[in-house]
Design a protein around this motif. Structure first.
Motif, PDB file in Angstrom:
ATOM      1  N   ALA A  54       0.829  -1.210   0.000  1.00  0.00           N
ATOM      2  CA  ALA A  54       0.000   0.000   0.000  1.00  0.00           C
ATOM      3  C   ALA A  54       0.861   1.257   0.000  1.00  0.00           C
ATOM      4  O   ALA A  54       0.562   2.236  -0.698  1.00  0.00           O
ATOM      5  N   VAL A  55       1.944   1.239   0.776  1.00  0.00           N
ATOM      6  CA  VAL A  55       2.834   2.395   0.842  1.00  0.00           C
ATOM      7  C   VAL A  55       3.538   2.605  -0.499  1.00  0.00           C
ATOM      8  O   VAL A  55       3.706   3.734  -0.967  1.00  0.00           O
ATOM      9  N   ALA A  56       3.938   1.512  -1.137  1.00  0.00           N
ATOM     10  CA  ALA A  56       4.728   1.606  -2.365  1.00  0.00           C
ATOM     11  C   ALA A  56       3.893   1.917  -3.598  1.00  0.00           C
ATOM     12  O   ALA A  56       4.339   2.647  -4.491  1.00  0.00           O
ATOM     13  N   ILE A  57       2.673   1.367  -3.668  1.00  0.00           N
ATOM     14  CA  ILE A  57       1.921   1.492  -4.929  1.00  0.00           C
ATOM     15  C   ILE A  57       0.518   2.061  -4.748  1.00  0.00           C
ATOM     16  O   ILE A  57      -0.314   1.968  -5.626  1.00  0.00           O
ATOM     17  N   SER A  58       0.246   2.636  -3.602  1.00  0.00           N
ATOM     18  CA  SER A  58      -0.998   3.324  -3.247  1.00  0.00           C
ATOM     19  C   SER A  58      -1.975   2.391  -2.524  1.00  0.00           C
ATOM     20  O   SER A  58      -2.110   1.206  -2.894  1.00  0.00           O
ATOM     21  N   PRO A  59      -2.657   2.930  -1.511  1.00  0.00           N
ATOM     22  CA  PRO A  59      -3.635   2.127  -0.754  1.00  0.00           C
ATOM     23  C   PRO A  59      -4.778   1.609  -1.626  1.00  0.00           C
ATOM     24  O   PRO A  59      -5.216   0.470  -1.471  1.00  0.00           O
ATOM     25  N   ALA A  60      -5.268   2.457  -2.542  1.00  0.00           N
ATOM     26  CA  ALA A  60      -6.424   2.061  -3.357  1.00  0.00           C
ATOM     27  C   ALA A  60      -6.099   0.880  -4.258  1.00  0.00           C
ATOM     28  O   ALA A  60      -6.879  -0.084  -4.344  1.00  0.00           O
ATOM     29  N   PHE A  61      -4.966   0.934  -4.937  1.00  0.00           N
ATOM     30  CA  PHE A  61      -4.635  -0.159  -5.851  1.00  0.00           C
ATOM     31  C   PHE A  61      -4.301  -1.431  -5.076  1.00  0.00           C
ATOM     32  O   PHE A  61      -4.635  -2.535  -5.522  1.00  0.00           O
ATOM     33  N   ALA A  62      -3.646  -1.287  -3.922  1.00  0.00           N
ATOM     34  CA  ALA A  62      -3.377  -2.457  -3.090  1.00  0.00           C
ATOM     35  C   ALA A  62      -4.685  -3.090  -2.626  1.00  0.00           C
ATOM     36  O   ALA A  62      -4.829  -4.317  -2.599  1.00  0.00           O
ATOM     37  N   TRP A  63      -5.660  -2.274  -2.281  1.00  0.00           N
ATOM     38  CA  TRP A  63      -6.984  -2.745  -1.882  1.00  0.00           C
ATOM     39  C   TRP A  63      -7.684  -3.431  -3.045  1.00  0.00           C
ATOM     40  O   TRP A  63      -8.308  -4.485  -2.883  1.00  0.00           O
ATOM     41  N   ARG A 105      -6.272  -4.935  -5.553  1.00  0.00           N
ATOM     42  CA  ARG A 105      -5.608  -6.192  -5.875  1.00  0.00           C
ATOM     43  C   ARG A 105      -5.858  -7.259  -4.825  1.00  0.00           C
ATOM     44  O   ARG A 105      -6.046  -8.431  -5.144  1.00  0.00           O
ATOM     45  N   GLU A 106      -5.852  -6.870  -3.559  1.00  0.00           N
ATOM     46  CA  GLU A 106      -5.887  -7.867  -2.489  1.00  0.00           C
ATOM     47  C   GLU A 106      -7.150  -7.848  -1.646  1.00  0.00           C
ATOM     48  O   GLU A 106      -7.260  -8.599  -0.680  1.00  0.00           O
ATOM     49  N   GLY A 107      -8.106  -6.980  -1.981  1.00  0.00           N
ATOM     50  CA  GLY A 107      -9.337  -6.907  -1.198  1.00  0.00           C
ATOM     51  C   GLY A 107     -10.098  -8.218  -1.163  1.00  0.00           C
ATOM     52  O   GLY A 107     -10.813  -8.518  -0.216  1.00  0.00           O
ATOM     53  N   VAL A 108      -9.942  -9.011  -2.201  1.00  0.00           N
ATOM     54  CA  VAL A 108     -10.620 -10.312  -2.260  1.00  0.00           C
ATOM     55  C   VAL A 108      -9.619 -11.451  -2.078  1.00  0.00           C
ATOM     56  O   VAL A 108      -9.966 -12.627  -2.162  1.00  0.00           O
ATOM     57  N   GLY A 109      -8.370 -11.098  -1.818  1.00  0.00           N
ATOM     58  CA  GLY A 109      -7.355 -12.134  -1.627  1.00  0.00           C
ATOM     59  C   GLY A 109      -6.915 -12.771  -2.929  1.00  0.00           C
ATOM     60  O   GLY A 109      -6.584 -13.950  -2.969  1.00  0.00           O
ATOM     61  N   VAL A 110      -6.916 -11.982  -4.035  1.00  0.00           N
ATOM     62  CA  VAL A 110      -6.501 -12.520  -5.324  1.00  0.00           C
ATOM     63  C   VAL A 110      -5.010 -12.809  -5.291  1.00  0.00           C
ATOM     64  O   VAL A 110      -4.210 -11.913  -5.070  1.00  0.00           O
ATOM     65  N   GLY A 111      -4.646 -14.052  -5.532  1.00  0.00           N
ATOM     66  CA  GLY A 111      -3.231 -14.395  -5.562  1.00  0.00           C
ATOM     67  C   GLY A 111      -2.595 -14.292  -4.189  1.00  0.00           C
ATOM     68  O   GLY A 111      -3.229 -14.480  -3.160  1.00  0.00           O
TER      69      GLY A 111
END
Length: 233
Positions: free
Chosen positions: A74-83, A85-91
């Motif tokens: 989240a710190v490196a690539i933004s909280p929104a995009f991290a959310w 990508r991983e909000g549903v546990g993809v990968g």
């Protein structure tokens, strides 16, 4: 154009929310289905609650490990995009971080560096999404895995248990050894986690407290990560 402005747009947060809701629904659906199956198989409510409690406690360690890496993502690539990508546990959040870093390097930039530009961000997004296609392909062929399992094992449940156990050992050994070779703190963390986990399992038998085994993995991971961080400075 500032890549952070794009990465934190409302529609990125919204799409992450949609996938998160789908993930929660699937988790609820499979839990409900499992509870119904256990009821039809004669499990008592007390046994069911004990299994759920054990599974939830055992998951604490792995979840904390993912949370720590998620913060870095989240710190490196933004909280929104991290959310998103991983909000549903993809990968895996670990592989997502590695993919973003490698994509940035391929674009001639350094992931997480102040000089990181929209070119590196676009490369990271592209590679992370391409890597995610593998899960979709796997989902398509999931229905055939049962037949493949029967052909491989010939219906032998004991052999199936051995294959499943060996696969888990191989996978986690690969990741453990590859990370242990990175540095001394990494090596200490991996060894300490393994030794402490085994010790806690034995300790549970010695003091006759079976429930300690439910906490063993989480305790071992947390303590090892803390010691590893101290050593790494």
């Amino acid at each position: 154009m500032d890549w952070k402005a794009i990465a934190n747009e409302w529609w990125v947060w919204f799409s992450g929310g949609v996938t998160a809701v789908l993930g929660l629904y699937m988790a609820w659906y499979f839990l409900r289905t499992a509870l119904r199956f256990m009821h039809t198989q004669g499990f008592t409510p007390e046994q069911t609650r004990a299994m759920i409690r054990g599974a939830a406690i055992t998951a604490i360690g792995p979840v904390l490990a993912n949370v720590f890496v998620m913060i870095a993502l989240a710190v490196a690539i933004s909280p929104a995009f991290a959310w998103q990508r991983e909000g549903v546990g993809v990968g895996s959040v670990f592989t997502e971080l590695a993919q973003a870093s490698n994509a940035a390097i391929a674009a001639g930039e350094k992931f997480g560096d102040p000089s990181f530009t929209i070119k590196g961000f676009a490369a990271a997004v592209l590679i992370m999404n391409i890597a995610g296609w593998g899960w979709s392909v796997e989902a398509i062929f999931t229905r055939y895995l049962g037949k493949l399992r029967e052909k491989v094992t010939g219906g032998d449940q004991a052999l199936l248990a051995v294959i499943a156990g060996a696969s888990m050992v191989a996978i986690f050994s690969y990741y453990s050894i590859s990370n242990a070779m990175k540095s001394t703190p990494h090596l200490v963390t991996v060894v300490l986690a393994a030794v402490l986990s085994m010790f806690l399992f034995k300790l549970a038998d010695w003091i006759k407290v079976p429930r300690l085994k439910e906490w063993a993995l989480g305790i071992a991971m947390f303590v090892a990560m803390f010691i590893g961080k101290v050593l790494a400075g």
